[in-house]
Write a protein that holds these residues in place. Structure first.
Motif, PDB file in Angstrom:
ATOM      1  N   THR A 162      -5.158  67.410 -12.059  1.00  0.00           N
ATOM      2  CA  THR A 162      -6.512  67.884 -12.318  1.00  0.00           C
ATOM      3  C   THR A 162      -7.446  67.501 -11.177  1.00  0.00           C
ATOM      4  O   THR A 162      -8.224  68.331 -10.696  1.00  0.00           O
TER       5      THR A 162
ATOM      6  N   SER B  64       2.866  63.389 -18.215  1.00  0.00           N
ATOM      7  CA  SER B  64       2.259  62.111 -18.595  1.00  0.00           C
ATOM      8  C   SER B  64       0.761  62.176 -18.317  1.00  0.00           C
ATOM      9  O   SER B  64       0.281  63.031 -17.568  1.00  0.00           O
ATOM     10  N   LYS B  65       0.028  61.264 -18.902  1.00  0.00           N
ATOM     11  CA  LYS B  65      -1.424  61.243 -18.732  1.00  0.00           C
ATOM     12  C   LYS B  65      -1.790  61.084 -17.256  1.00  0.00           C
ATOM     13  O   LYS B  65      -2.663  61.789 -16.736  1.00  0.00           O
ATOM     14  N   GLU B  66      -1.091  60.173 -16.569  1.00  0.00           N
ATOM     15  CA  GLU B  66      -1.375  59.936 -15.143  1.00  0.00           C
ATOM     16  C   GLU B  66      -1.089  61.184 -14.315  1.00  0.00           C
ATOM     17  O   GLU B  66      -1.859  61.538 -13.427  1.00  0.00           O
TER      18      GLU B  66
ATOM     19  N   GLY C 285       6.564  62.502 -17.142  1.00  0.00           N
ATOM     20  CA  GLY C 285       6.381  63.323 -18.326  1.00  0.00           C
ATOM     21  C   GLY C 285       7.602  63.299 -19.211  1.00  0.00           C
ATOM     22  O   GLY C 285       8.544  62.543 -18.972  1.00  0.00           O
TER      23      GLY C 285
ATOM     24  N   ALA D 273      -1.020  64.342 -15.307  1.00  0.00           N
ATOM     25  CA  ALA D 273      -2.008  65.381 -15.611  1.00  0.00           C
ATOM     26  C   ALA D 273      -3.340  65.088 -14.923  1.00  0.00           C
ATOM     27  O   ALA D 273      -3.983  65.998 -14.381  1.00  0.00           O
ATOM     28  N   GLU D 274      -3.751  63.820 -14.908  1.00  0.00           N
ATOM     29  CA  GLU D 274      -5.021  63.455 -14.259  1.00  0.00           C
ATOM     30  C   GLU D 274      -4.960  63.692 -12.759  1.00  0.00           C
ATOM     31  O   GLU D 274      -5.919  64.192 -12.159  1.00  0.00           O
TER      32      GLU D 274
ATOM     33  N   LYS E 103       5.976  68.009 -21.325  1.00  0.00           N
ATOM     34  CA  LYS E 103       4.650  67.434 -21.540  1.00  0.00           C
ATOM     35  C   LYS E 103       4.403  66.431 -20.409  1.00  0.00           C
ATOM     36  O   LYS E 103       5.080  65.411 -20.340  1.00  0.00           O
TER      37      LYS E 103
END
Length: 97
Positions: A90, A82-84, A48, A86-87, A80
């Motif tokens: 989740t 990173s996309k990975e 992030g 956060a996925e 913030k």
């Protein structure tokens, strides 16, 4: 998880003494703080970003005194993920429910 928990986990995973791991983690956190104090963002690929965002000035109310106050604009640090990252969070939390 606290800083002490992180130190314990890293020490277990790497085999490095806790005292040395604590110094490394403290140095990392100091580097991030210093960089952000100097107005620079910190980007950790796959994890992030620590970025500085501007909060605009706004009008607020002091309910107890029934007055209006102005909160000046300010700059705040924000993380913030990173996309990975956060996925993954989740997905793992969705499995727990």
């Amino acid at each position: 998880m606290t800083k002490a928990d992180i130190v314990n986990e890293v020490a277990k995973g790497t085999g490095i003494e806790k005292v040395m791991v604590q110094k490394i983690i403290e140095a990392f956190m100091d580097s991030v703080k210093t960089s952000m104090e100097n107005g620079n963002d910190v980007f950790l690929r796959g994890f992030g970003s620590f970025v500085i965002t501007k909060r605009a000035a706004k009008t607020a109310r002091n309910i107890s005194k029934n007055t209006t106050i102005v909160i000046p604009e300010r700059f705040v640090p924000v993380f913030k993920p990173s996309k990975e990252f956060a996925e993954e969070v989740t997905k793992s939390n969705a499995k727990k429910k």
